[in-house]
Design a protein around this motif. Structure first.
Motif, PDB file in Angstrom:
ATOM      1  N   ILE A  26       0.849  -1.206   0.000  1.00  0.00           N
ATOM      2  CA  ILE A  26       0.000   0.000   0.000  1.00  0.00           C
ATOM      3  C   ILE A  26       0.880   1.249   0.000  1.00  0.00           C
ATOM      4  N   ASP A  27       2.040   1.195   0.674  1.00  0.00           N
ATOM      5  CA  ASP A  27       3.003   2.312   0.613  1.00  0.00           C
ATOM      6  C   ASP A  27       3.438   2.534  -0.828  1.00  0.00           C
ATOM      7  N   GLU A  28       3.750   1.422  -1.478  1.00  0.00           N
ATOM      8  CA  GLU A  28       4.242   1.457  -2.848  1.00  0.00           C
ATOM      9  C   GLU A  28       3.155   2.003  -3.788  1.00  0.00           C
ATOM     10  N   GLY A  69      12.760   4.928  17.027  1.00  0.00           N
ATOM     11  CA  GLY A  69      13.737   4.023  16.430  1.00  0.00           C
ATOM     12  C   GLY A  69      14.328   4.639  15.178  1.00  0.00           C
ATOM     13  N   THR A  70      15.069   3.800  14.427  1.00  0.00           N
ATOM     14  CA  THR A  70      15.819   4.343  13.285  1.00  0.00           C
ATOM     15  C   THR A  70      15.110   4.165  11.943  1.00  0.00           C
ATOM     16  N   GLY A  71      13.900   3.593  11.965  1.00  0.00           N
ATOM     17  CA  GLY A  71      13.145   3.403  10.711  1.00  0.00           C
ATOM     18  C   GLY A  71      11.993   4.387  10.621  1.00  0.00           C
ATOM     19  N   ASN A  72      11.011   4.041   9.800  1.00  0.00           N
ATOM     20  CA  ASN A  72       9.879   4.947   9.614  1.00  0.00           C
ATOM     21  C   ASN A  72       8.950   4.995  10.818  1.00  0.00           C
ATOM     22  N   ASN A  73       8.961   3.946  11.633  1.00  0.00           N
ATOM     23  CA  ASN A  73       8.181   4.009  12.867  1.00  0.00           C
ATOM     24  C   ASN A  73       8.720   5.157  13.723  1.00  0.00           C
ATOM     25  N   GLY A  74      10.045   5.279  13.757  1.00  0.00           N
ATOM     26  CA  GLY A  74      10.676   6.397  14.462  1.00  0.00           C
ATOM     27  C   GLY A  74      10.282   7.723  13.847  1.00  0.00           C
ATOM     28  N   GLY A  75      10.198   7.749  12.501  1.00  0.00           N
ATOM     29  CA  GLY A  75       9.787   8.966  11.797  1.00  0.00           C
ATOM     30  C   GLY A  75       8.400   9.417  12.230  1.00  0.00           C
ATOM     31  N   ASP A  76       7.489   8.456  12.387  1.00  0.00           N
ATOM     32  CA  ASP A  76       6.140   8.790  12.882  1.00  0.00           C
ATOM     33  C   ASP A  76       6.251   9.482  14.242  1.00  0.00           C
ATOM     34  N   GLY A  77       7.188   8.972  15.059  1.00  0.00           N
ATOM     35  CA  GLY A  77       7.382   9.532  16.405  1.00  0.00           C
ATOM     36  C   GLY A  77       7.794  10.996  16.352  1.00  0.00           C
ATOM     37  N   PHE A 124      10.025   0.361  17.129  1.00  0.00           N
ATOM     38  CA  PHE A 124       9.970  -0.562  15.987  1.00  0.00           C
ATOM     39  C   PHE A 124       8.525  -0.736  15.544  1.00  0.00           C
ATOM     40  N   GLY A 125       8.346  -0.800  14.230  1.00  0.00           N
ATOM     41  CA  GLY A 125       7.020  -1.093  13.688  1.00  0.00           C
ATOM     42  C   GLY A 125       7.064  -2.399  12.924  1.00  0.00           C
ATOM     43  N   THR A 126       6.540  -2.373  11.699  1.00  0.00           N
ATOM     44  CA  THR A 126       6.470  -3.611  10.927  1.00  0.00           C
ATOM     45  C   THR A 126       7.852  -4.067  10.442  1.00  0.00           C
ATOM     46  N   ALA A 173      15.006 -11.603  15.120  1.00  0.00           N
ATOM     47  CA  ALA A 173      16.206 -12.429  15.288  1.00  0.00           C
ATOM     48  C   ALA A 173      17.316 -11.631  15.977  1.00  0.00           C
ATOM     49  N   ARG A 174      17.205 -10.301  15.938  1.00  0.00           N
ATOM     50  CA  ARG A 174      18.257  -9.463  16.548  1.00  0.00           C
ATOM     51  C   ARG A 174      17.731  -8.832  17.826  1.00  0.00           C
ATOM     52  N   PHE A 175      17.687  -9.636  18.891  1.00  0.00           N
ATOM     53  CA  PHE A 175      17.205  -9.103  20.153  1.00  0.00           C
ATOM     54  C   PHE A 175      18.428  -8.764  21.014  1.00  0.00           C
ATOM     55  N   VAL A 190       2.905   2.995  18.374  1.00  0.00           N
ATOM     56  CA  VAL A 190       2.628   3.472  17.027  1.00  0.00           C
ATOM     57  C   VAL A 190       2.652   2.269  16.074  1.00  0.00           C
ATOM     58  N   ASP A 191       1.558   2.020  15.441  1.00  0.00           N
ATOM     59  CA  ASP A 191       1.352   0.941  14.463  1.00  0.00           C
ATOM     60  C   ASP A 191       1.323  -0.464  15.065  1.00  0.00           C
ATOM     61  N   ILE A 192       2.360  -0.797  15.847  1.00  0.00           N
ATOM     62  CA  ILE A 192       2.453  -2.133  16.432  1.00  0.00           C
ATOM     63  C   ILE A 192       3.385  -2.002  17.653  1.00  0.00           C
TER      64      ILE A 192
HETATM   65  N1  LIG Z   1       1.277   2.688   5.058  1.00  0.00           N
HETATM   66  C1  LIG Z   1       1.647   2.618   6.300  1.00  0.00           C
HETATM   67  O1  LIG Z   1       1.180   1.767   6.979  1.00  0.00           O
HETATM   68  C2  LIG Z   1       2.648   3.580   6.843  1.00  0.00           C
HETATM   69  C3  LIG Z   1       3.667   3.127   7.691  1.00  0.00           C
HETATM   70  N2  LIG Z   1       4.507   3.940   8.341  1.00  0.00           N
HETATM   71  C4  LIG Z   1       5.427   3.442   9.373  1.00  0.00           C
HETATM   72  O2  LIG Z   1       6.471   2.707   8.819  1.00  0.00           O
HETATM   73  C5  LIG Z   1       6.768   1.638   9.710  1.00  0.00           C
HETATM   74  C6  LIG Z   1       7.647   0.649   9.065  1.00  0.00           C
HETATM   75  O3  LIG Z   1       8.859   1.330   8.860  1.00  0.00           O
HETATM   76  P1  LIG Z   1      10.214   0.581   8.495  1.00  0.00           P
HETATM   77  O4  LIG Z   1       9.946  -0.376   7.376  1.00  0.00           O
HETATM   78  O5  LIG Z   1      11.209   1.628   8.261  1.00  0.00           O
HETATM   79  O6  LIG Z   1      10.522  -0.290   9.771  1.00  0.00           O
HETATM   80  P2  LIG Z   1      10.558   0.054  11.349  1.00  0.00           P
HETATM   81  O7  LIG Z   1       9.442  -0.693  11.960  1.00  0.00           O
HETATM   82  O8  LIG Z   1      10.651   1.474  11.617  1.00  0.00           O
HETATM   83  O9  LIG Z   1      11.880  -0.714  11.807  1.00  0.00           O
HETATM   84  C7  LIG Z   1      13.043  -0.714  11.013  1.00  0.00           C
HETATM   85  C8  LIG Z   1      14.177  -0.070  11.732  1.00  0.00           C
HETATM   86  O10 LIG Z   1      14.394  -0.715  12.966  1.00  0.00           O
HETATM   87  C9  LIG Z   1      15.680  -1.291  13.005  1.00  0.00           C
HETATM   88  N3  LIG Z   1      15.609  -2.622  13.609  1.00  0.00           N
HETATM   89  C10 LIG Z   1      14.806  -3.654  13.237  1.00  0.00           C
HETATM   90  N4  LIG Z   1      14.951  -4.695  14.053  1.00  0.00           N
HETATM   91  C11 LIG Z   1      15.859  -4.327  14.989  1.00  0.00           C
HETATM   92  C12 LIG Z   1      16.420  -4.982  16.117  1.00  0.00           C
HETATM   93  N5  LIG Z   1      16.057  -6.235  16.472  1.00  0.00           N
HETATM   94  N6  LIG Z   1      17.307  -4.318  16.850  1.00  0.00           N
HETATM   95  C13 LIG Z   1      17.683  -3.040  16.523  1.00  0.00           C
HETATM   96  N7  LIG Z   1      17.181  -2.368  15.448  1.00  0.00           N
HETATM   97  C14 LIG Z   1      16.293  -3.005  14.703  1.00  0.00           C
HETATM   98  C15 LIG Z   1      16.155  -1.333  11.589  1.00  0.00           C
HETATM   99  O11 LIG Z   1      17.529  -1.221  11.632  1.00  0.00           O
HETATM  100  P3  LIG Z   1      18.488  -1.832  10.492  1.00  0.00           P
HETATM  101  O12 LIG Z   1      17.918  -3.167  10.101  1.00  0.00           O
HETATM  102  O13 LIG Z   1      18.413  -0.858   9.368  1.00  0.00           O
HETATM  103  O14 LIG Z   1      19.795  -1.926  11.120  1.00  0.00           O
HETATM  104  C16 LIG Z   1      15.434  -0.168  10.956  1.00  0.00           C
HETATM  105  O15 LIG Z   1      16.167   1.024  11.111  1.00  0.00           O
HETATM  106  C17 LIG Z   1       5.391   1.172  10.114  1.00  0.00           C
HETATM  107  O16 LIG Z   1       5.351   0.319  11.207  1.00  0.00           O
HETATM  108  C18 LIG Z   1       4.736   2.512  10.371  1.00  0.00           C
HETATM  109  O17 LIG Z   1       4.998   2.960  11.695  1.00  0.00           O
HETATM  110  C19 LIG Z   1       4.257   5.400   8.306  1.00  0.00           C
HETATM  111  O18 LIG Z   1       5.418   6.077   8.513  1.00  0.00           O
HETATM  112  C20 LIG Z   1       3.625   5.860   7.038  1.00  0.00           C
HETATM  113  C21 LIG Z   1       2.516   5.013   6.509  1.00  0.00           C
END
Ligand SMILES: NC(=O)C1=CN([C@@H]2O[C@H](COP(=O)(O)OP(=O)(O)OC[C@H]3O[C@@H](n4cnc5c(N)ncnc54)[C@H](OP(=O)(O)O)[C@@H]3O)[C@@H](O)[C@H]2O)[C@@H](O)CC1
Ligand SMILES: Nc1ncnc2c1ncn2[C@@H]1O[C@H](COP(=O)(O)OP(=O)(O)O)[C@@H](O)[C@H]1O
Ligand SMILES: [K+]
Length: 481
Positions: free
Chosen positions: A13-15, A54-62, A119-121, A126-128, A152-154
């Motif tokens: 859906i993002d795509e 966090g460092t992904g888009n879930n963090g961006g929402d934050g 963290f979101g989706t 595996a990396r805990f 946020v999200d999950i």
């Molecule tokens: N249409 C929609 O629904 C929309 C969705 N949106 C949002 O996008 C979210 C998904 O975003 P996303 O794909 O960037 O992933 P996200 O959950 O932020 O996590 C990835 C980051 O976490 C890190 N990481 C992962 N595992 C880890 C670990 N064990 N331990 C440590 N680090 C770990 C990982 O790091 P890396 O693998 O790069 O080292 C990476 O940086 C979704 O849940 C929703 O909130 C909205 O913004 C807009 C509309």
């Protein structure tokens, strides 16, 4: 109806939005600002709010949430334990948030509210690492001291699609703001408790996807055609009951009668016949023999077989039913097929989770871990409708996807509830002509919703521990749609 997504669908859906001209930055802006709005409705500006990103888009929402709140004078601390977001979209919002004075800082003292945007989706279970475990432990301590946690999200640490590798570690939210669609794990037994209250955030996207949470009105099932007659509402055949289990067929019969079937034939054993004469005098009673079943099956609009049944002829009777051009419902002892004939009319199987595990040669845990995929795979492989019963009920369609009915009373977790549902579903399928405007899966979903709502309404006058199937059957007739 609200959609229920897996990770793949969330990415799709993002795509879709991107290629259709709506960039992810806009979706993130909508997500964050709508969540901020909801937080403002429940919390005052003088409460200490921590947003963990966090460092992904879930963090961006934050970052968007924090920016909206700080702009309105809220006391916000933004903490980024793993560093700044790495994705382009999240970085754009990080930069913009800086203009409002929102920058990452350290944590200190007790917070009233914590927003989990870690963290979101995209979480990789595996990396805990120790830093993740330590962060979760710190948040849990804050919660013990009274902080409310919004995810946020999950909730962070929770898998999205299935739970076979789930460690049991994750943040346990008071409420989760689900973006655009609910995620599958919100309905799986191991992970559902981590979500708290589910709040859907509308991102203005179309409702693509396979599974949805059924929430339509059941009103069509409660209204009758004033010019109708008993023929309008079909004739049903139920086959079930045995000398040792005479009760199930009685419950199924009473449920079928309470859910609108025009006429009902019931083929059962003598001891169950006695009970039916007393408790379901509206039903027509038949002997449970091959000859009788053969004679009646050509005259009915639907047949259901299984509850309480214990007969060496079960398989033969199923074959007999499946040779007719009518919907057939298979439950309990009739869930013995590993293949089904190709036919026009629907085949509906109604296993509980244990029966489904047996039917698919798996353990109950394996089924529960991947409930959606399991139900879907069976429905698609065998071209049947699967009504998979657990704490939620899934209705899987032969062409993929389906409906989820949640929110039923835990008082249903007792012998007899399934018999009731079987009677109800068979009854509704017998009334297909009257409900032609509904697809068969939608009709079943509406029926399951009737059953779930009735169970919840019985809770208003008795404890879930005390609810029995007969209470539920009585309530079916009084339910407020
Ligand atoms: N249409 C929609 O629904 C929309 C969705 N949106 C949002 O996008 C979210 C998904 O975003 P996303 O794909 O960037 O992933 P996200 O959950 O932020 O996590 C990835 C980051 O976490 C890190 N990481 C992962 N595992 C880890 C670990 N064990 N331990 C440590 N680090 C770990 C990982 O790091 P890396 O693998 O790069 O080292 C990476 O940086 C979704 O849940 C929703 O909130 C909205 O913004 C807009 C509309
Ligand atoms: N924790 C729960 N919350 C809500 N509903 C539940 C729960 N556990 C079981 N159920 C429901 O109870 C019913 C039990 O059905 P089943 O096991 O087939 O009963 P029966 O003994 O009549 O065959 C199903 O509809 C299932 O969805
Ligand atoms: K989260």
């Amino acid at each position: 109806m609200e959609m229920i997504y897996d990770t793949h669908e969330a990415r799709q859906i993002d795509e879709w939005a991107k290629t259709s001209g709506l960039p992810l930055e806009v979706l993130m802006e909508r997500a964050g600002s709508e969540i901020a709005k909801q937080i403002k409705e429940h919390h005052d500006a003088d409460e200490r709010i921590l947003i963990v990103c966090g460092t992904g888009n879930n963090g961006g929402d934050g970052y968007v949430i924090g920016r909206e709140l700080i702009r309105d004078g809220y006391d916000i601390t933004l903490h980024a334990p793993f560093g700044e977001p790495k994705t382009a979209t999240a970085r754009l919002h990080t930069r913009y948030a800086e203009k409002f004075g929102l920058v990452a800082e350290g944590i200190c003292g007790q917070y009233d509210v914590i927003v989990d945007a870690v963290f979101g989706t995209g979480f990789d279970g595996a990396r805990f690492t120790k830093s993740v475990t330590d962060l979760f432990a710190w948040v849990q301590e804050q919660q013990q001291q009274g902080a409310r946690l919004y995810a946020v999200d999950i909730p962070s640490g929770i898998p999205t699609d299935q739970t076979s590798d789930f460690s049991g570690k994750g943040l346990k939210a008071d409420a989760t703001f689900c973006l655009h669609a609910f995620k599958r794990s919100a309905f799986l037994v191991k992970t559902a408790p981590f979500f708290g209250q589910l709040k859907k955030i509308d991102l203005g996207l179309p409702a693509f996807g396979g599974w949805s949470l059924y929430d339509e009105s059941i009103e069509p099932l409660l209204t009758r055609n004033p010019y109708g007659h008993k023929g309008t509402y079909g004739t049903g055949l139920l086959i079930g009951g045995s000398e040792t289990m005479p009760g199930s067929i009685q419950l199924a019969t009473r449920a079928a009668l309470r859910t609108g079937i025009g006429k009902l034939q019931v083929a059962t054993v003598p001891s169950a016949q006695l009970g039916l004469i007393i408790n379901a005098p509206e039903a027509m009673i038949l002997d449970q023999t091959t000859e009788t079943i053969q004679g009646i099956v050509t005259q009915v609009d639907v047949a259901g077989i299984g509850p309480g049944l214990s007969s060496e002829f079960t398989s033969e009777w199923i074959d007999l039913l499946l040779r007719q051009d009518i919907p057939v419902v298979l439950d309990a002892s009739a869930l013995i097929r590993d293949s089904y004939p190709e036919r026009q009319a629907a085949i509906v199987v109604t296993p509980h989770i244990g029966e489904f595990a047996r039917m698919t040669n798996q353990t109950v845990a394996e089924v529960q871990d991947d409930l959606f995929e399991q139900a879907s795979a069976y429905a698609m492989l065998h071209q049947v409708i699967v009504v998979l019963k657990s704490h939620v009920i899934l209705i899987a369609k032969p062409d993929g996807g389906g409906y989820v009915i949640a929110g039923a009373s835990s008082g249903l977790a007792k012998g007899g509830s399934g018999d009731t549902l079987f009677g109800l579903i068979t009854s509704l399928l017998g009334q297909r002509k009257h409900y032609q405007h509904l697809s068969i899966e939608r009709l079943i979903a509406m029926g399951v919703s009737w059953y779930a709502q009735a169970s919840k309404q019985v809770e208003q006058r008795m404890h879930p521990s005390s609810i029995v199937a007969t209470d539920l059957i009585e309530q079916l007739g009084k339910v407020e749609g």
